[in-house]
Design an enzyme around this catalytic site. Structure first.
Site, mmCIF file in Angstrom:
data_model
loop_
_atom_site.group_PDB
_atom_site.id
_atom_site.type_symbol
_atom_site.label_atom_id
_atom_site.label_comp_id
_atom_site.label_asym_id
_atom_site.label_seq_id
_atom_site.Cartn_x
_atom_site.Cartn_y
_atom_site.Cartn_z
ATOM 1 N N GLU A 151 0.803 -1.145 0.072
ATOM 2 C CA GLU A 151 0.037 -0.073 -0.145
ATOM 3 C C GLU A 151 0.882 1.230 0.017
ATOM 4 O OE1 GLU A 151 -2.870 -0.336 3.039
ATOM 5 O OE2 GLU A 151 -4.178 -1.594 1.808
ATOM 6 N N GLU A 314 -6.484 -7.615 -0.478
ATOM 7 C CA GLU A 314 -7.245 -7.671 0.616
ATOM 8 C C GLU A 314 -8.550 -7.524 0.670
ATOM 9 O OE1 GLU A 314 -4.900 -5.102 3.385
ATOM 10 O OE2 GLU A 314 -3.038 -5.956 2.696
#
Ligand code: GAL
Length: 686
Positions: A151, A314
Site C-alpha cells: 500500500e 485484501e
C-alpha cells in the site's frame, strides 16, 4: 491498453502471516484453507527482520518451511517484499531513511511506512533485500508472483526528509531547467517568493497561515508520485531480472500516486484492498442518500480503469479495529459474500481475504480475520466456505470478462492533486462525483471511470456515449481539442462549474471561463459566486420538457450563451441573477456538450438524465429495485452475465420478462423472483 490479470479459473485465497503463529498451527491452517476452496496465500510483506535479522545476515528457514508446507498442501504463494517495514537495526543505524513531518521531525520506528522514498541508503537496502529474496525464492515451486511493498502512500502520502528535499530539487531541475522558469511557473513574483539559488527551494514547509504556494504544492504531489514510482521500480527491475517467470503487482489505491503510470511502467496488473465497511469512518455518512458499502463500487471502478481484470489482495473478512482507531462493526451475515461479488462484478478475477486469523498481538489485534483468536468454527468461516464452493463451481465462467458501460466519468491526476489544496473548487469534486454515481447506480446505468492522461486517445473516449467531466479546473488546450473531437463525432460531454480556468501549473488563464472549453460549450461564464456565508444556493428551474426545480449547490455561475447552437435547459430562479442561464446544452458536430454552473446534486443529475433518456441496459427484460446494484460483464464472444447485488437488509423482488439461468443456484428463473437480504444473482439470459 490496461494491463490485466489473465487467469482461466477464479483464484481465491487469503493473507497469511506464518511468522505470527506457532509452527504447530501451520499444517492445520493450510489444510483448512484448501477445504475452504483457497488456492493462494500472500505472505512476507512485513517480515524484513525475519529475512534479515541483522544487517547482511539472511535467514530463510522459517519462510522456507512455511512455503514448502503450503506447496505440499497445493497452495500457491504471493511473496511480498518487506520494504514497508524497515527493521529497527536499519532505522537506528541510518535515521536518514526515515520520513519526516513538515517541520523535519523524523517519524520513528514503531509503526509501518516510516521510511522515505528518496534516501539513497534506503534504496540500496531495499534493493539488497529484494535481490536476496528473489534469488532465494526464484525457483520455489509455490511462488507465482510478487507484491511490491505494501500500500504505497497508505499510512502517509507526504514526505519531508532531507533526502526528499534534495531529490525534489533534482526533479525540478529536470523539469524546469532554470530557476527563472521555476519562478515563472510558481508565480513567485507574488509575495516576493522569488528564488535565486536552488538550495533555497524546498518541498512545502510550515508557513504563516499554513498556506503554501499553490503551484509548488501541486508540483510537490507530482514529485511524491514520481518518487513512489521510482522507488517501486528499483524493486520491480530486480524481480524482472531474477524471476522473470513470476508476475509482479502491488496493492492499494492511495493519494499522491499515479497508479496508472505505476502499473504501466512495471506491473503485470494492479491490486486493490477492499474494505467496504470503511464507509462508516471515511465514507458518506453525512451525505444525501448515502450508498454506504455500495460506494466501494466507485473505488473498484477506478481500479478497473487501471487493470480491467485485477486482484483484490485484501478483501474485508471481519470487523475492523486498530487498538486506538479504525474501529468497524462486524459484517452482517451475507455481507462478506456480497462484497466478494461486488469485487468480482467490477473486475476482480483473484481475491484474497484479509486475513486468515485475527492477530493476538500488535496494533491490529481487533482487525478480525476469517478465524477468531480461538480458532474454532465461526459464522465467517461458514460464509466464506460457501463462497469458495461457489467459485470452484462457476469461477471459470466469471473470469476474463469486461464490465460493460456506455457512460464514463472522467478525472485526472492534476485536478485531483490541485484540488486537495484549492478548496475553492476542490469541494465540488466529491459532491458531484458522488451525485452522479448515486443516480446512475440507482437507475442501473453502469458507469466506468476514466483517467484523462497524456496517453489518452480519441478511441479511449469514443467507447462511451456519455462522458461526465465534473470540474476540470485545469484544462489544457490539447485536452480540450481531444474533447472537441469526441463531441464532434457524436459524444455527449457534461461539465460542471469551474471548468477550464487553470493551466497545468495551476495558473489562471486570462480568458473567459470555461477557457479552452468555451467553444465546446458555446457559453461564457459572466460572473459567479462561491456558495458560502450569505450566498445561499439559488433555485434552478428547468425550462424544457422536464419540469423541475432544485438548488444550485456549491457554486453558482451565471452563464451567457455565445453560440447559436446552444440552448438554455435551466435558469436560476432566485438571487440577483434570477432569469440567467444555469444549465446549457450545445450541439457540437454530431454530439452535444452540457454545462452546469454549479456542483451536481442528486436532483440536478436526475433532471439531466431524464433529458438524456439514459436507461438500464436490460430495461426491456429485467426490472430491479434501486437498492440492488446491476452490472453486466461481457465475454470476448459477446455473451453477457447480469449481476444483481442486494445491499439491503431485506429481500428484494425482481421481474424477469425472459427466462434466465441463475448461475449461483443453477436454477431457471422467469417472472417474479426474490433476492435475499445481501443476496447475489448472476443471470444469463436464455
Ligand atoms: C490494509 C493493510 C493491511 C492491514 C489492513 C487492516 O490497509 O494493507 O496490512 O493493515 O489494512 O488494517
Amino acid at each position: 491498453m490496461s494491463k490485466n490479470l489473465t487467469s482461466k479459473a477464479f483464484t481465491l485465497g487469503v493473507c497469511y502471516y506464518p511468522e505470527h503463529w506457532d509452527e504447530s498451527l501451520w499444517a492445520d491452517d493450510f489444510r483448512r484453507m484448501k477445504e475452504m476452496g483457497f488456492s493462494i496465500v500472500r505472505v512476507g510483506e512485513f517480515a524484513w527482520s525475519i529475512f534479515e535479522p541483522e544487517e547482511g545476515r539472511f535467514e530463510f528457514a522459517l519462510f522456507d518451511r512455511a512455503l514448502d508446507l503450503a506447496h505440499a498442501h497445493g497452495l500457491q504463494v504471493i511473496m511480498g517484499t518487506p520494504t514497508a517495514t524497515p527493521p529497527a537495526w536499519l532505522t537506528h543505524k541510518h535515521p536518514e531513511v526515515l520520513n519526516a513531518n513538515q517541520d523535519g521531525l523524523l517519524y520513528q520506528h514503531g509503526m509501518r511506512a516510516h521510511h522515505n522514498y528518496n534516501s539513497p541508503v534506503y534504496l540500496d537496502y531495499c534493493a539488497r533485500i529484494v535481490r536476496t529474496m528473489a534469488e532465494h525464492y526464484r525457483d520455489h515451486p509455490a511462488i507465482v508472483g510478487w507484491q511490491i511493498d505494501n500500500e504505497l502512500n497508505c499510512e502517509i502520502d507526504v514526505y519531508y526528509s532531507e533526502s526528499d528535499h534534495r531529490a525534489f530539487r533534482v526533479w525540478l531541475q529536470e523539469k524546469y531547467g532554470t530557476l527563472a522558469k521555476l519562478n515563472e511557473a510558481w508565480g513567485t513574483v507574488f509575495w516576493n517568493q522569488t528564488y535565486s539559488e536552488w538550495d533555497q527551494v524546498h518541498l512545502t514547509r510550515r508557513t504563516t497561515a499554513n498556506s503554501p504556494n499553490p503551484h509548488l504544492a501541486l508540483d510537490e504531489k507530482r514529485f511524491v508520485s514520481a518518487s513512489a514510482i521510482r522507488y517501486a521500480k528499483v524493486q520491480a527491475d530486480i524481480l524482472r531480472e531474477i524471476a522473470p517467470h513470476h508476475w509482479v503487482t502491488t496493492n492499494g489505491l492511495f493519494g499522491n500516486l499515479d497508479s496508472h503510470r505505476l502499473t504501466d511502467e512495471m506491473l503485470d496488473f494492479f491490486s486493490y484492498d477492499s474494505y467496504p465497511l470503511f464507509y462508516s469512518i471515511f465514507g458518506d455518512g453525512a451525505e444525501e442518500e448515502p450508498l454506504k458499502d455500495r460506494k466501494w463500487s466507485l473505488n473498484l471502478s477506478v481500479v478497473r480503469d487501471i487493470s480491467e481484470n485485477f486482484c483484490v489482495m485484501e478483501q474485508q473478512a471481519g470487523p475492523g479495529g486498530w487498538v486506538n482507531r479504525l474501529q468497524l462493526p462486524s459484517p452482517l451475515p451475507g455481507q462478506i459474500r456480497l462484497w466478494t461479488y461486488q469485487s468480482i462484478l467490477h473486475g476482480a478475477d483473484m481475491i484474497l481475504y484479509f486475513r486468515w486469523r485475527t492477530a493476538t498481538v500488535g496494533t491490529e489485534l481487533y482487525w478480525h480475520g476469517i478465524n477468531d483468536y480461538h480458532n474454532q468454527p465461526n459464522r465467517r468461516i461458514r460464509e466464506i466456505t460457501e463462497i469458495g464452493a461457489e467459485l470452484k463451481r462457476i469461477g471459470e465462467r466469471l473470469v476474463g470478462r469486461t464490465y460493460k458501460a456506455e457512460v464514463a466519468m472522467l478525472d485526472d491526476y492534476d485536478n485531483e492533486w490541485d484540488a486537495k489544496l484549492d478548496t475553492f473548487y476542490g469541494n465540488l469534486r466529491g459532491q458531484s462525483t458522488s451525485a452522479w454515481f448515486k443516480q446512475l447506480q440507482r437507475r442501473h446505468i453502469p458507469m466506468n471511470r476514466v483517467k484523462f492522461r497524456d496517453t489518452t486517445t480519441l478511441e479511449d473516449l469514443t467507447r462511451y456515449r456519455v462522458l461526465i467531466y465534473p470540474h476540470p479546473a485545469i484544462l489544457t488546450e490539447s485536452r480540450a481539442k481531444l474533447l472537441e473531437a469526441y463531441a464532434a463525432q457524436g459524444g455527449t460531454l457534461i461539465f460542471g462549474a469551474r471548468t477550464g480556468y487553470k493551466d497545468e501549473t495551476g495558473r489562471c488563464y486570462m480568458m473567459p471561463f470555461p477557457g479552452y472549453a468555451a467553444a465546446l460549450c458555446g457559453i461564457h461564464v459572466e460572473e459567479f459566486t462561491l456558495i458560502a456565508g450569505e450566498a445561499k444556493p439559488a433555485i434552478v428551474r428547468m425550462t424544457g420538457q422536464v419540469e423541475r426545480t432544485f438548488e444550485a449547490i456549491g457554486f453558482n455561475e451565471v452563464l451567457s450563451v455565445r453560440s447559436q447552437s446552444a440552448t438554455v435547459e435551466a435558469v436560476y430562479d432566485s438571487a440577483y441573477y434570477a432569469g440567467t442561464p444555469a444549465l446549457t446544452r450545445n450541439r457540437y458536430g454530431a454530439g452535444e456538450v452540457w454545462y452546469y454552473g454549479a456542483a451536481f446534486s442528486i436532483a440536478a443529475v436526475g433532471a439531466i438524465l431524464d433529458l438524456l433518456q439514459l436507461e438500464s441496459p436490460v430495461v426491456s427484460w429485467c426490472a430491479v429495485p434501486k437498492q440492488v446494484e446491476l452490472g453486466v460483464r461481457m465475454a470476448s464472444d459477446g455473451s453477457e452475465l447480469v449481476y444483481l447485488l442486494n445491499y439491503a437488509e431485506e429481500a428484494m423482488e425482481i421481474q424477469l420478462e425472459h427466462p434466465c439461468m441463475e448461475l449461483l443456484t443453477n436454477e431457471e428463473l422467469h417472472g417474479t423472483a426474490s433476492i435475499p437480504a445481501f443476496g447475489v444473482m448472476i443471470l444469463e439470459r436464455r
